[in-house]
Each structure stands twice: as C-alpha cells, then as structure tokens.
Write a protein that holds these residues in place. Structure first.
Motif, PDB file in Angstrom:
ATOM      1  N   LEU A  32       0.829  -1.217   0.000  1.00 39.21           N
ATOM      2  CA  LEU A  32       0.000   0.000   0.000  1.00 39.21           C
ATOM      3  C   LEU A  32       0.855   1.256   0.000  1.00 39.21           C
ATOM      4  O   LEU A  32       0.544   2.240  -0.677  1.00 39.21           O
ATOM      5  CB  LEU A  32      -0.914   0.006   1.226  1.00 39.21           C
ATOM      6  CG  LEU A  32      -1.954  -1.126   1.286  1.00 39.21           C
ATOM      7  CD1 LEU A  32      -2.698  -1.093   2.612  1.00 39.21           C
ATOM      8  CD2 LEU A  32      -2.935  -1.017   0.121  1.00 39.21           C
ATOM      9  N   GLN A  33       1.971   1.208   0.759  1.00 36.20           N
ATOM     10  CA  GLN A  33       2.830   2.391   0.840  1.00 36.20           C
ATOM     11  C   GLN A  33       3.431   2.717  -0.525  1.00 36.20           C
ATOM     12  O   GLN A  33       3.479   3.870  -0.941  1.00 36.20           O
ATOM     13  CB  GLN A  33       3.964   2.166   1.867  1.00 36.20           C
ATOM     14  CG  GLN A  33       3.472   1.935   3.285  1.00 36.20           C
ATOM     15  CD  GLN A  33       3.242   0.445   3.584  1.00 36.20           C
ATOM     16  OE1 GLN A  33       2.642  -0.290   2.803  1.00 36.20           O
ATOM     17  NE2 GLN A  33       3.694   0.003   4.747  1.00 36.20           N
ATOM     18  N   LEU A  34       3.913   1.658  -1.201  1.00 37.90           N
ATOM     19  CA  LEU A  34       4.541   1.874  -2.511  1.00 37.90           C
ATOM     20  C   LEU A  34       3.536   2.491  -3.485  1.00 37.90           C
ATOM     21  O   LEU A  34       3.851   3.446  -4.201  1.00 37.90           O
ATOM     22  CB  LEU A  34       5.070   0.535  -3.052  1.00 37.90           C
ATOM     23  CG  LEU A  34       5.974   0.596  -4.286  1.00 37.90           C
ATOM     24  CD1 LEU A  34       6.860  -0.644  -4.352  1.00 37.90           C
ATOM     25  CD2 LEU A  34       5.223   0.726  -5.581  1.00 37.90           C
ATOM     26  N   MET A  35       2.321   1.960  -3.501  1.00 35.72           N
ATOM     27  CA  MET A  35       1.320   2.519  -4.423  1.00 35.72           C
ATOM     28  C   MET A  35       1.006   3.978  -4.072  1.00 35.72           C
ATOM     29  O   MET A  35       0.822   4.813  -4.949  1.00 35.72           O
ATOM     30  CB  MET A  35       0.036   1.677  -4.409  1.00 35.72           C
ATOM     31  CG  MET A  35       0.167   0.310  -5.054  1.00 35.72           C
ATOM     32  SD  MET A  35       0.881   0.326  -6.711  1.00 35.72           S
ATOM     33  CE  MET A  35      -0.299   1.311  -7.631  1.00 35.72           C
ATOM     34  N   ILE A  83      -9.849  -0.251   3.597  1.00 38.23           N
ATOM     35  CA  ILE A  83      -8.527   0.214   3.129  1.00 38.23           C
ATOM     36  C   ILE A  83      -8.682   0.961   1.802  1.00 38.23           C
ATOM     37  O   ILE A  83      -7.991   1.938   1.534  1.00 38.23           O
ATOM     38  CB  ILE A  83      -7.560  -0.989   2.962  1.00 38.23           C
ATOM     39  CG1 ILE A  83      -7.199  -1.565   4.327  1.00 38.23           C
ATOM     40  CG2 ILE A  83      -6.281  -0.575   2.225  1.00 38.23           C
ATOM     41  CD1 ILE A  83      -6.496  -2.915   4.273  1.00 38.23           C
ATOM     42  N   ASP A  84      -9.596   0.481   0.979  1.00 44.66           N
ATOM     43  CA  ASP A  84      -9.935   1.165  -0.282  1.00 44.66           C
ATOM     44  C   ASP A  84      -8.688   1.458  -1.115  1.00 44.66           C
ATOM     45  O   ASP A  84      -8.471   2.575  -1.564  1.00 44.66           O
ATOM     46  CB  ASP A  84     -10.697   2.468   0.043  1.00 44.66           C
ATOM     47  CG  ASP A  84     -11.242   3.140  -1.225  1.00 44.66           C
ATOM     48  OD1 ASP A  84     -11.438   2.428  -2.222  1.00 44.66           O
ATOM     49  OD2 ASP A  84     -11.435   4.364  -1.208  1.00 44.66           O
ATOM     50  N   GLN A  85      -7.874   0.411  -1.317  1.00 48.98           N
ATOM     51  CA  GLN A  85      -6.591   0.622  -2.003  1.00 48.98           C
ATOM     52  C   GLN A  85      -6.765   1.116  -3.441  1.00 48.98           C
ATOM     53  O   GLN A  85      -5.883   1.775  -3.987  1.00 48.98           O
ATOM     54  CB  GLN A  85      -5.780  -0.671  -2.002  1.00 48.98           C
ATOM     55  CG  GLN A  85      -6.457  -1.823  -2.726  1.00 48.98           C
ATOM     56  CD  GLN A  85      -5.615  -3.092  -2.691  1.00 48.98           C
ATOM     57  OE1 GLN A  85      -4.403  -3.042  -2.724  1.00 48.98           O
ATOM     58  NE2 GLN A  85      -6.253  -4.239  -2.595  1.00 48.98           N
ATOM     59  N   PHE A  86      -7.904   0.810  -4.029  1.00 48.33           N
ATOM     60  CA  PHE A  86      -8.027   1.139  -5.454  1.00 48.33           C
ATOM     61  C   PHE A  86      -8.326   2.619  -5.705  1.00 48.33           C
ATOM     62  O   PHE A  86      -8.260   3.074  -6.851  1.00 48.33           O
ATOM     63  CB  PHE A  86      -9.036   0.212  -6.136  1.00 48.33           C
ATOM     64  CG  PHE A  86      -8.587  -1.228  -6.071  1.00 48.33           C
ATOM     65  CD1 PHE A  86      -7.332  -1.590  -6.538  1.00 48.33           C
ATOM     66  CD2 PHE A  86      -9.384  -2.205  -5.498  1.00 48.33           C
ATOM     67  CE1 PHE A  86      -6.880  -2.900  -6.446  1.00 48.33           C
ATOM     68  CE2 PHE A  86      -8.939  -3.515  -5.400  1.00 48.33           C
ATOM     69  CZ  PHE A  86      -7.692  -3.859  -5.880  1.00 48.33           C
ATOM     70  N   SER A  87      -8.640   3.377  -4.624  1.00 51.63           N
ATOM     71  CA  SER A  87      -8.763   4.828  -4.835  1.00 51.63           C
ATOM     72  C   SER A  87      -7.387   5.388  -5.234  1.00 51.63           C
ATOM     73  O   SER A  87      -7.299   6.364  -5.980  1.00 51.63           O
ATOM     74  CB  SER A  87      -9.313   5.522  -3.591  1.00 51.63           C
ATOM     75  OG  SER A  87      -8.462   5.291  -2.521  1.00 51.63           O
ATOM     76  N   THR A  88      -6.320   4.760  -4.738  1.00 43.48           N
ATOM     77  CA  THR A  88      -4.967   5.165  -5.153  1.00 43.48           C
ATOM     78  C   THR A  88      -4.781   4.928  -6.652  1.00 43.48           C
ATOM     79  O   THR A  88      -4.229   5.762  -7.375  1.00 43.48           O
ATOM     80  CB  THR A  88      -3.919   4.334  -4.370  1.00 43.48           C
ATOM     81  OG1 THR A  88      -4.165   4.521  -2.988  1.00 43.48           O
ATOM     82  CG2 THR A  88      -2.510   4.740  -4.703  1.00 43.48           C
ATOM     83  N   TRP A  89      -5.247   3.772  -7.099  1.00 40.46           N
ATOM     84  CA  TRP A  89      -5.135   3.442  -8.532  1.00 40.46           C
ATOM     85  C   TRP A  89      -5.964   4.424  -9.367  1.00 40.46           C
ATOM     86  O   TRP A  89      -5.561   4.816 -10.463  1.00 40.46           O
ATOM     87  CB  TRP A  89      -5.602   2.005  -8.788  1.00 40.46           C
ATOM     88  CG  TRP A  89      -4.689   0.970  -8.192  1.00 40.46           C
ATOM     89  CD1 TRP A  89      -4.532   0.675  -6.870  1.00 40.46           C
ATOM     90  CD2 TRP A  89      -3.782   0.116  -8.910  1.00 40.46           C
ATOM     91  NE1 TRP A  89      -3.593  -0.316  -6.715  1.00 40.46           N
ATOM     92  CE2 TRP A  89      -3.123  -0.686  -7.951  1.00 40.46           C
ATOM     93  CE3 TRP A  89      -3.485  -0.054 -10.258  1.00 40.46           C
ATOM     94  CZ2 TRP A  89      -2.179  -1.639  -8.304  1.00 40.46           C
ATOM     95  CZ3 TRP A  89      -2.547  -1.009 -10.611  1.00 40.46           C
ATOM     96  CH2 TRP A  89      -1.900  -1.787  -9.640  1.00 40.46           C
ATOM     97  N   ASP A  90      -7.140   4.799  -8.843  1.00 37.78           N
ATOM     98  CA  ASP A  90      -7.981   5.760  -9.575  1.00 37.78           C
ATOM     99  C   ASP A  90      -7.239   7.088  -9.737  1.00 37.78           C
ATOM    100  O   ASP A  90      -7.311   7.728 -10.789  1.00 37.78           O
ATOM    101  CB  ASP A  90      -9.306   6.005  -8.838  1.00 37.78           C
ATOM    102  CG  ASP A  90     -10.203   4.780  -8.862  1.00 37.78           C
ATOM    103  OD1 ASP A  90      -9.998   3.912  -9.733  1.00 37.78           O
ATOM    104  OD2 ASP A  90     -11.101   4.677  -7.999  1.00 37.78           O
ATOM    105  N   GLY A 141      -7.972  -7.289  -9.427  1.00 41.36           N
ATOM    106  CA  GLY A 141      -8.816  -6.283  -8.772  1.00 41.36           C
ATOM    107  C   GLY A 141      -8.506  -4.863  -9.186  1.00 41.36           C
ATOM    108  O   GLY A 141      -9.186  -3.931  -8.783  1.00 41.36           O
ATOM    109  N   ALA A 142      -7.450  -4.691  -9.995  1.00 49.03           N
ATOM    110  CA  ALA A 142      -7.054  -3.321 -10.360  1.00 49.03           C
ATOM    111  C   ALA A 142      -7.132  -3.120 -11.874  1.00 49.03           C
ATOM    112  O   ALA A 142      -6.291  -2.458 -12.471  1.00 49.03           O
ATOM    113  CB  ALA A 142      -5.645  -3.024  -9.842  1.00 49.03           C
ATOM    114  N   GLY A 143      -8.134  -3.742 -12.471  1.00 49.29           N
ATOM    115  CA  GLY A 143      -8.345  -3.506 -13.904  1.00 49.29           C
ATOM    116  C   GLY A 143      -7.988  -4.671 -14.802  1.00 49.29           C
ATOM    117  O   GLY A 143      -8.184  -4.613 -16.011  1.00 49.29           O
ATOM    118  N   GLY A 144      -7.474  -5.752 -14.228  1.00 49.91           N
ATOM    119  CA  GLY A 144      -7.004  -6.879 -15.038  1.00 49.91           C
ATOM    120  C   GLY A 144      -8.077  -7.529 -15.895  1.00 49.91           C
ATOM    121  O   GLY A 144      -7.783  -8.007 -16.993  1.00 49.91           O
ATOM    122  N   THR A 145      -9.303  -7.570 -15.416  1.00 46.95           N
ATOM    123  CA  THR A 145     -10.339  -8.183 -16.270  1.00 46.95           C
ATOM    124  C   THR A 145     -10.858  -7.184 -17.303  1.00 46.95           C
ATOM    125  O   THR A 145     -11.449  -7.595 -18.299  1.00 46.95           O
ATOM    126  CB  THR A 145     -11.547  -8.693 -15.443  1.00 46.95           C
ATOM    127  OG1 THR A 145     -12.207  -7.575 -14.821  1.00 46.95           O
ATOM    128  CG2 THR A 145     -11.124  -9.688 -14.365  1.00 46.95           C
TER     129      THR A 145
END
Ligand code: CAA
Length: 259
Positions: A32-35, A83-90, A141-145
């Motif tokens: 999470l920190q790296l992202m 944690i909502d990690q994918f808001s970082t990806w957004d 979970g981060a866009g792969g599909t």
C-alpha cells in the motif's frame, strides 16, 4: 522527492522524469505504501511544469510481481473495503501527462495492471505478463479483467485470467498489449527515448490527445468523436498551435512552450 519504496529522478534528457520501483528483494511487490508513493510522485510530477513525460520502471528481474500478498493474506472483505486501495489506482489513472512503462522481467497481477495504466509500454525481451491471481484464490482487482480484455481481446484475456498463464513479450506484442520489444540492456533507454520524443511536442496537445484516446474506452463512438472535436478546436487557442503550424510553413523546427 523523498520516498521509501520508489526512486524519483530526472532522466538524462530534458523534460522527462523517471520513477523506479525499488523493492528489489520482494520483486517490487506493490504494498500500500509503494502505491501511495507512486500516486504522490505522479501528482507532483503532473504539477511540475518542467516535466512533460514520465517513465515508470522496475528492474531487470521484475517490473512488479503484483500486489503484496503478505500484506493482503490476513485481510477480511471489510478490511479491504475500508482500506480502499483502489482509490490510489484511480488517482494514478487521472495523471494528465504521458506515462511510458519500461518493463523487464515479471509484470504480474497488479504489476501487469500498473503496466496497463501506462500509455505506452516498452518491454525487454525477458518481460512476462500475467494475471496469476487465480492461483491464490482470488481474481484481478485493479483492472485486469477490464483493461486486459480491451487490450488483447476476450480469448487471450480469459485464458490469462482463468488459467494464470504468463505470456512472453513476443506474445504480448502480437496481442497488442505492448508497443515494442528491445534487448534487455536497452529497455530503459528506449523508454526514455520514447518519452523524450513525446516531450518535444506541445504538452497541451499531448495532454488533450491522451485524454481523448482514453475517452474511447469509456464512451460511445458518437460521444468520443464529439469529445475529440472539442479538444481539437480548443488547441487552436494555444500559442503552441500557432508555433507548430508556422514552424511547418517556415520549414523550421517548432519550439513548443506549453502555452
Ligand atoms: N507479494 C509479496 N511478496 C512477493 C510477491 C508478491 N506478489 N511476489 C514475490 N514476492 C517475494 C517472495 O515471497 C520472495 O520473498 P522471500 O525471499 O522473502 O521468500 C521474493 O519476492 C522472491 O520471490 P520468489 O522466491 O517467489 O521468486 P521466484 O523467481 O521463485 O518466483 C514469481 C517469481 C513467479 C514472480 C513468484 O514470486 C510469484 O508467483 N509471485 C506472486 C505473483 C502473483 O501472484 N501476483 C499477483 C498478486 S495479487 C494482485 O496483484 C491483486 C491485484 O489485482 C491488485
């Protein structure tokens, strides 16, 4: 910029910045920190007028071997939701400047998904792309599909996502996932060269062109064409449009200022 898991530096050519993932022992597993650091670095570079193109790379052995499985292993669905990690990806997806991925070795799971967030991918001949989440009881979970299917089509995306099979750089190139394959000692130089070529264009035109291409994934053809047309017209309000067209007429090289 001071980070723990990435290095951010100017490249050796003007207007190009380099982000290097720097957890080599863990094959650049994306904790999470790296992202969060990638997000923060991209935001800062997006706001820096001296930067016109960004290269993201890992190292020869791994671009990134996916989300950090050790960090995720004990989590519940509620933990993941909170944690909502994918808001970082957004936030990363909203970067306005062009991003060139320089990929060597493993680009797996979140690593493949991070590569797919790049606008252009230059790969070394040793690069391997895969969505192996199925092997650990989950799925991308981060866009792969979604991004993979749009890039390579249903047949190969299904195979990669359901079987976890890695594909080679050759296969990725043939399928349209990446732009170019070069010998391993050249992949970073080649990515910087591509970034440098783009950095020599009008940065406003580059930004609106990137935005318009990405729009095609999210709109009907009619909406996309309308969006494209507005951006095209808008560029006639820039000094760079006058400079670019006058330079052509006067048979000289354009000097774009980003105004
Ligand atoms: N998370 C955490 N640690 C990882 C990791 C990951 N995704 N990938 C590799 N590592 C660690 C390994 O645990 C190992 O650490 P130790 O030395 O402390 O044991 C170190 O990196 C080196 O890895 P290996 O010894 O396994 O190296 P290898 O050459 O034998 O294998 C590999 C390389 C095939 C890439 C293998 O490491 C692997 O299968 N990694 C996991 C790939 C994966 O499943 N990625 C998807 C993650 S889930 C995801 O990304 C979800 C999402 O959509 C966001």
């Amino acid at each position: 910029m001071d980070f723990s898991f990435i290095l951010v530096n100017p490249a050796h050519v003007p207007h190009v910045a380099l982000i290097q993932l720097n957890r080599p022992k863990e094959l650049n597993a994306l904790n999470l920190q790296l992202m969060g650091e990638i997000r923060d670095a991209l935001k800062a570079l997006d706001e820096d007028d001296s930067v016109r193109a960004i290269v993201i790379t890992g190292n020869e052995r791994a671009f990134a071997a996916g989300a950090d499985i050790k960090q995720m292993a004990g989590k519940t669905a509620v933990d993941m939701l909170l944690i909502d990690q994918f808001s970082t990806w957004d936030a990363i997806r909203k970067t306005k400047k062009p991003i060139i991925g320089a990929v060597s070795g493993f680009a797996l799971g979140g690593g493949c998904e991070l590569a797919m967030l790049c606008d252009i991918i230059i790969a070394s001949e040793t690069a391997q792309f895969g969505q192996p989440e199925i092997n650990i009881g989950v799925m991308p979970g981060a866009g792969g599909t979604q991004r993979l299917t749009r890039a390579v089509g249903k047949a190969l995306a299904m195979e990669m996502v359901l079987s976890g099979r890695f594909i080679t750089a050759e296969e990725a190139k043939a399928a349209g996932l990446i732009n170019k394959i070069v010998p391993v000692e050249l992949y970073l130089d080649e990515a910087v060269k591509m970034a440098s070529a783009i950095a020599a264009k009008s940065p406003i035109a580059v930004q609106l062109a990137k935005e318009s291409v990405l729009k095609s994934f999210e709109s009907s053809l009619q909406e996309g064409l309308y969006f494209e047309r507005k951006n095209f017209y808008m560029l006639f309000a820039t000094e760079d449009q006058k400079e670019g067209m006058n330079a052509f007429v006067e048979k000289r090289k354009a000097d774009f200022k980003g105004r």
